[in-house]
Design an enzyme around this catalytic site. Structure first.
Site, PDB file in Angstrom:
ATOM      1  N   ASP A 104     -72.285 -91.333 -53.117  1.00  0.00           N
ATOM      2  CA  ASP A 104     -71.963 -91.619 -51.710  1.00  0.00           C
ATOM      3  C   ASP A 104     -73.089 -91.157 -50.783  1.00  0.00           C
ATOM      4  O   ASP A 104     -73.658 -90.084 -50.993  1.00  0.00           O
ATOM      5  CB  ASP A 104     -70.702 -90.867 -51.262  1.00  0.00           C
ATOM      6  CG  ASP A 104     -69.463 -91.217 -52.063  1.00  0.00           C
ATOM      7  OD1 ASP A 104     -69.599 -91.668 -53.203  1.00  0.00           O
ATOM      8  OD2 ASP A 104     -68.360 -91.002 -51.531  1.00  0.00           O
ATOM      9  N   ASP A 115     -72.629 -96.054 -54.305  1.00  0.00           N
ATOM     10  CA  ASP A 115     -71.223 -95.892 -53.910  1.00  0.00           C
ATOM     11  C   ASP A 115     -71.147 -96.128 -52.407  1.00  0.00           C
ATOM     12  O   ASP A 115     -72.036 -96.786 -51.850  1.00  0.00           O
ATOM     13  CB  ASP A 115     -70.700 -94.515 -54.355  1.00  0.00           C
ATOM     14  CG  ASP A 115     -69.187 -94.517 -54.565  1.00  0.00           C
ATOM     15  OD1 ASP A 115     -68.459 -94.921 -53.647  1.00  0.00           O
ATOM     16  OD2 ASP A 115     -68.726 -94.111 -55.650  1.00  0.00           O
ATOM     17  N   ASP A 116     -70.105 -95.591 -51.742  1.00  0.00           N
ATOM     18  CA  ASP A 116     -69.988 -95.842 -50.307  1.00  0.00           C
ATOM     19  C   ASP A 116     -71.229 -95.364 -49.567  1.00  0.00           C
ATOM     20  O   ASP A 116     -71.732 -94.266 -49.815  1.00  0.00           O
ATOM     21  CB  ASP A 116     -68.769 -95.102 -49.732  1.00  0.00           C
ATOM     22  CG  ASP A 116     -67.456 -95.667 -50.235  1.00  0.00           C
ATOM     23  OD1 ASP A 116     -67.412 -96.863 -50.588  1.00  0.00           O
ATOM     24  OD2 ASP A 116     -66.474 -94.911 -50.293  1.00  0.00           O
ATOM     25  N   HIS A 161     -71.431 -99.571 -52.048  1.00  0.00           N
ATOM     26  CA  HIS A 161     -70.085-100.104 -51.833  1.00  0.00           C
ATOM     27  C   HIS A 161     -69.774-100.332 -50.351  1.00  0.00           C
ATOM     28  O   HIS A 161     -68.613-100.410 -49.974  1.00  0.00           O
ATOM     29  CB  HIS A 161     -69.041 -99.161 -52.443  1.00  0.00           C
ATOM     30  CG  HIS A 161     -69.160 -99.025 -53.933  1.00  0.00           C
ATOM     31  ND1 HIS A 161     -68.373 -98.158 -54.673  1.00  0.00           N
ATOM     32  CD2 HIS A 161     -69.974 -99.640 -54.826  1.00  0.00           C
ATOM     33  CE1 HIS A 161     -68.704 -98.255 -55.965  1.00  0.00           C
ATOM     34  NE2 HIS A 161     -69.677 -99.148 -56.079  1.00  0.00           N
ATOM     35  N   ARG A 165     -65.043-101.975 -45.263  1.00  0.00           N
ATOM     36  CA  ARG A 165     -63.778-101.770 -45.989  1.00  0.00           C
ATOM     37  C   ARG A 165     -62.944-100.685 -45.337  1.00  0.00           C
ATOM     38  O   ARG A 165     -63.471 -99.688 -44.851  1.00  0.00           O
ATOM     39  CB  ARG A 165     -64.105-101.378 -47.434  1.00  0.00           C
ATOM     40  CG  ARG A 165     -62.913-100.889 -48.243  1.00  0.00           C
ATOM     41  CD  ARG A 165     -63.182-100.882 -49.722  1.00  0.00           C
ATOM     42  NE  ARG A 165     -64.244 -99.955 -50.110  1.00  0.00           N
ATOM     43  CZ  ARG A 165     -64.426 -99.513 -51.360  1.00  0.00           C
ATOM     44  NH1 ARG A 165     -63.616 -99.931 -52.328  1.00  0.00           N
ATOM     45  NH2 ARG A 165     -65.397 -98.690 -51.640  1.00  0.00           N
ATOM     46  N   LYS A 191     -59.749 -98.521 -46.867  1.00  0.00           N
ATOM     47  CA  LYS A 191     -58.929 -98.364 -48.075  1.00  0.00           C
ATOM     48  C   LYS A 191     -57.981 -97.189 -47.884  1.00  0.00           C
ATOM     49  O   LYS A 191     -58.398 -96.095 -47.506  1.00  0.00           O
ATOM     50  CB  LYS A 191     -59.796 -98.184 -49.328  1.00  0.00           C
ATOM     51  CG  LYS A 191     -60.911 -97.155 -49.199  1.00  0.00           C
ATOM     52  CD  LYS A 191     -61.747 -97.005 -50.483  1.00  0.00           C
ATOM     53  CE  LYS A 191     -62.970 -96.141 -50.246  1.00  0.00           C
ATOM     54  NZ  LYS A 191     -63.765 -95.808 -51.422  1.00  0.00           N
TER      55      LYS A 191
END
Ligand SMILES: *[C@@H]1O[C@H](CO)[C@@H](O)[C@H](O)[C@H]1NC(C)=O
Ligand SMILES: *[C@@H]1O[C@H](CO)[C@@H](O)[C@H](O)[C@H]1NC(C)=O
Length: 383
Positions: free
Chosen positions: A201, A221-222, A243, A274, A276
């Protein structure tokens, strides 16, 4: 007697606190003395594996980085670098950086030719394609930021797993940063053909009053993950390979509000944008996320996804996280997705997505129509 010693000790401290000295760190043994000064210069050195560089700074301290800091390898939890303090300016010199505050220039050795200064986490020595989900223990986060003020011009390369965790005690701007975990895109002998870097991340934030701007993040990742908090602006950043920009994952009791995601470039990520929320979370909310002027290309799975079924993707949604005020307004957000990707997917639980969401400045191209279920309050957009 004890109280006399205490008085002397406190007096000494306050004297140190007002001294206008320059502390220099060339090894961990210099840290305790250096942080008594309100200017701290960091020279190039290696932090031994299993140890951390931890700076608890006086109010008003300026930190200058004058060389690269490399972290030795050891399988422990980390973090590798922690900086805490109020109203701290961390100005880390890099090639080509012009220091924004003139007072630095007089007592700083600006590098004349060359290499930018960086924190090197030695990621390739840990990476096994599993990140925080298994394999060897990896220090995470690599960088823990607990200051208010300004944190600027820092390069981090090869974080073992998550890079930054940010929990600022007052308003903080983080700007002109680089996170380069691009080496982790390649498989290695431990990663079974998968990208070796995982869970890398960029910024994990559970905080308020934070601006992250004009930074370059290349990871797996994010790029940004906002787990809870308010008044967070993420603007003018470039996110490559990971991501995308995430709110979440949202757990029980977490609230997120007043988030601005503007003018970012998202290149070759799983999704661009996103939200989530965990399917089993309760008593939580996400309110007021505004997106404008973001552009994305090469989204592999989704353009925009709002999903209440985490950790599943588009599974059975929960409804314990209320979501409202998710808008695409102002400058157009242009998002291009790969041919096999969904343009937009929304998966809300029963009654948990509410109000009217203005998506009039969202444009998504390529790919195919995605499912929008559990909510019909989106206006100004059809895919
Ligand atoms: C929002 O955050 C910015 C930057 O950290 C800060 O300067 C400002 O005061 C905050 N605003 C509110 C309403 O808290
Ligand atoms: C989002 O848009 C709706 C519909 O126009 C509006 O009522 C709401 O106030 C907006 N929310 C934010 C945070 O801007």
């Amino acid at each position: 007697m004890n109280s006399l010693i205490a008085v002397a000790y406190l007096t000494g401290l306050s004297y140190a606190a007002t001294m206008d000295c320059v502390g220099t760190i060339s090894s961990l043994s210099d840290v305790a003395e250096a942080v008594k000064c309100t200017t701290v210069n960091i020279n190039s050195f290696t932090v031994p594996g299993g140890q951390a560089l931890t700076l608890n700074l006086l109010q008003g301290t300026t930190v200058n980085m004058q060389g690269d800091v490399t972290f030795g390898v050891a399988n422990w939890d980390g973090p590798l670098f922690t900086v805490s303090g109020n109203d701290v300016t961390c100005a880390f010199s890099q090639a080509g950086t012009v220091f924004s505050e003139a007072k630095f220039i007089n007592n700083l050795l600006v590098p004349v030719n060359g290499n930018g200064h960086k924190f090197d986490g030695n990621g390739p020595s840990y990476w096994d394609g599993l990140g925080g989900n298994g394999g060897v223990v990896k220090p995470a986060p690599m960088m823990k930021i607990k200051i208010s003020g300004l944190y600027e011009g820092v390069t981090v390369v090869n974080s073992p797993a998550r890079t930054y965790s940010v929990s600022n005690p007052g308003p903080l701007t983080m700007t002109g940063l680089t996170i380069d975990n691009s080496l982790g895109d390649q498989p290695n002998s431990q990663s079974d053909g998968k990208p070796a870097g995982h869970n890398t991340d960029g910024f994990d934030c559970s905080t308020e009053d934070l601006v992250i701007s004009n930074s370059n993040i290349h990871n797996q990742d994010d790029c940004l993950a906002i787990n809870k908090g308010s008044n967070i602006t993420f603007t003018g950043n470039t996110c490559t390979g990971g991501h995308g920009i995430s709110v979440g994952s949202i757990s029980t009791g977490a609230t997120v509000d007043n988030i601005q995601i503007t003018n970012n470039k998202i290149i070759n990520n799983d999704q661009a944008l996103r939200i989530k929320t965990k399917s089993d979370a309760t008593g939580a909310s996400v309110t007021g996320v505004t997106y404008s002027g973001n552009t994305a290309t090469g989204c592999r799975e989704f353009g925009v996804i709002i999903d209440q079924s985490y950790p599943s993707t588009l599974g059975t949604p929960g409804n314990g996280v209320k979501i409202s005020g998710i808008n695409f307004t102002g400058a157009t957000s242009n998002i291009a997705v790969a041919s096999s990707a969904d343009r937009v997917a929304v998966n809300c639980g029963s009654g948990s997505c509410t109000g009217s969401w203005d998506w009039s400045s969202l444009k998504v191209s390529g790919g195919k129509v995605g499912p929008i279920t559990g909510f019909n309050g989106i206006t100004g957009f059809s895919q």
